[in-house]
Write an enzyme that holds these catalytic residues in place. Structure first.
Site, short mmCIF file in Angstrom:
data_model
loop_
_atom_site.label_atom_id
_atom_site.label_comp_id
_atom_site.label_asym_id
_atom_site.label_seq_id
_atom_site.Cartn_x
_atom_site.Cartn_y
_atom_site.Cartn_z
CE1 TYR A 172 -2.19 -1.60 10.13
CE2 TYR A 172 -2.88 -3.61 9.05
CZ TYR A 172 -2.53 -2.28 8.98
OH TYR A 172 -2.52 -1.62 7.78
CD GLN A 200 -9.76 -6.76 8.21
OE1 GLN A 200 -9.46 -5.62 7.91
NE2 GLN A 200 -9.08 -7.81 7.79
CB THR A 220 -7.94 0.69 3.59
OG1 THR A 220 -7.65 -0.20 4.66
CG2 THR A 220 -8.16 2.09 4.15
N GLY A 252 -5.85 -9.59 12.38
CA GLY A 252 -4.80 -10.01 13.29
C GLY A 252 -3.46 -10.20 12.60
CG HIS A 293 -1.27 -7.33 7.04
ND1 HIS A 293 -2.23 -6.82 6.20
CD2 HIS A 293 -1.13 -8.64 6.68
CE1 HIS A 293 -2.66 -7.74 5.36
NE2 HIS A 293 -1.99 -8.86 5.63
#
Length: 385
Positions: free
Chosen positions: A193, A109, A34, A189, A191
């Site tokens: 999230y 992503q 990020t 898909g 961590h």
């Protein structure tokens, strides 16, 4: 490492690989990081040149930073890029063209932060999407306590219309990416999230078609993958990032045994996933007791699919530990171990993150057996270089 004048001509890192219609010249992948460098969600020329430099440096495949899908709850920072605004699409087209001109290949992503909405920036007028309204059981985390205390308050569980909207938004984003000329699709898909939250028993307590035992908890991510596969056709590969750990609790696990891992990953592969992106804190850490096989190794062993190892390649500390210890993370020459495991077919691709920030030409540096760069968060995470 050997001398810089001894190129790694026999290294498994530099074997080509074909995945559906995509030809990769080597096995080095730039993993998502990020950047919050796209004002208003729009990738700038600086973003295009940032990715172009990595392509020119010889990286086999670039996976972009997380890209928010078209829902207000998908992303909690205005400078994370998206694919749905027309001006953002124009920005991504310039990124794709720049990477291709440099001889590279690139995948976006796709991302929905789910229960972790509000971690990057507090947003009070948008409710987070959570399978059962739960943030997850707090544990070992790098999040500030103020955020944890605020987030553990339950919210409304996702409705059927919420679930349908998310599936549609993922498919729409993938379709747009294909139209813009991206070479593959990556899905976040892991961590903790949204997609991972459906797999984790701490966040998914549903008793309908989207919850229950481990196999039933795969239904939502499987539906997302199937919708994306239908949207993009048969030629583009799909990469799927998964993890055992959650950012709510780094000690949490989705699967307690290799058999349980195979249930989850097998369902995803059957739905259309081509590459299992095994995100762990160290690429060579044993995933289960009784074996030194890594998470990527078990992903390949239990499914037969292509797998990618991710975690502290060339570095002495994991991302979380590095942030806690200070700005500088010393380099550690674990490349020989990476090559040994790849040469033994434990996994197929090497995901490298922070070293791509420290050295845009890291793929060529490794090929030439050059010295590993030192990663300094103050310099390498602050700006696009």
């Amino acid at each position: 490492m050997t001398a810089p004048d001894s190129p790694a001509v026999d290294s498994p890192l530099y074997r080509p690989l074909r995945i559906r219609g995509l030809e990769l010249p080597n096995r080095i992948v730039m993993t998502p990081m990020t950047r919050t460098a796209s004002p208003g969600g729009v990738p700038t020329e600086a973003v295009a040149q940032y990715y172009r430099r990595r392509a020119a440096g010889g990286t086999g495949l670039i996976v972009t930073e997380g890209v928010g899908i078209d829902l207000p709850s998908a992303m909690d920072h205005p400078d994370v890029p998206n694919l749905h605004d027309p001006i953002a699409r124009d920005g991504w087209r310039r990124v794709v063209d720049a990477v291709h001109e440099a001889g590279g290949r690139i995948a976006p992503q796709l991302w929905h932060v789910g229960p972790l909405f509000g971690a990057m920036r507090r947003v009070d007028d948008v409710a987070p999407m959570r399978p059962s309204g739960l943030w997850g059981e707090p544990g070992v985390t790098s999040y500030p306590q103020e955020y944890v205390d605020r987030s553990v308050t339950p919210t409304a569980a996702m409705t059927e219309s919420d679930i349908a909207a998310v599936i549609e938004a993922f498919a729409d984003a993938a379709r747009t990416a294909a139209d813009l000329g991206f070479d593959a699709i990556a899905i976040h898909g892991g961590h903790g999230y949204l997609l991972d939250a459906f797999l984790w028993s701490s966040t998914n307590r549903r008793d309908d078609d989207w919850g229950g035992d481990l196999l039933r908890r795969t239904a939502f991510p499987v539906a997302v993958v199937r919708a994306i596969r239908e949207a993009i056709g048969d030629e583009m590969p799909i990469l799927y990032r998964f993890s055992q750990h959650k950012q709510q609790n780094y000690t949490a696990r989705t699967a307690e045994t290799p058999e349980e891992l195979g249930i989850v990953l097998g369902a995803l592969v059957d739905a259309g996933v081509d590459v299992l992106d095994a995100s762990s804190r160290r690429f060579d850490a044993p995933a289960f007791d009784g074996s030194d096989l890594s998470l990527a190794g078990w992903a390949k062993k239990t499914t037969g699919a292509i797998s990618m190892a991710v975690g502290s390649v060339g570095l002495g500390k994991s991302l979380r530990d590095g942030r806690l210890a200070g700005p500088t993370v010393e380099s550690v020459d674990n490349i020989a171990e990476l090559e040994r495991r790849m040469g033994a077919d434990e996994f197929d691709l090497a995901g490298i993150g922070r070293l791509h920030l420290a050295d845009p030409r890291i793929a060529e540096t490794l090929r030439q057996r050059g010295p590993l760069p030192e990663f300094d968060r103050r310099r390498h995470e602050a700006v696009l270089t």
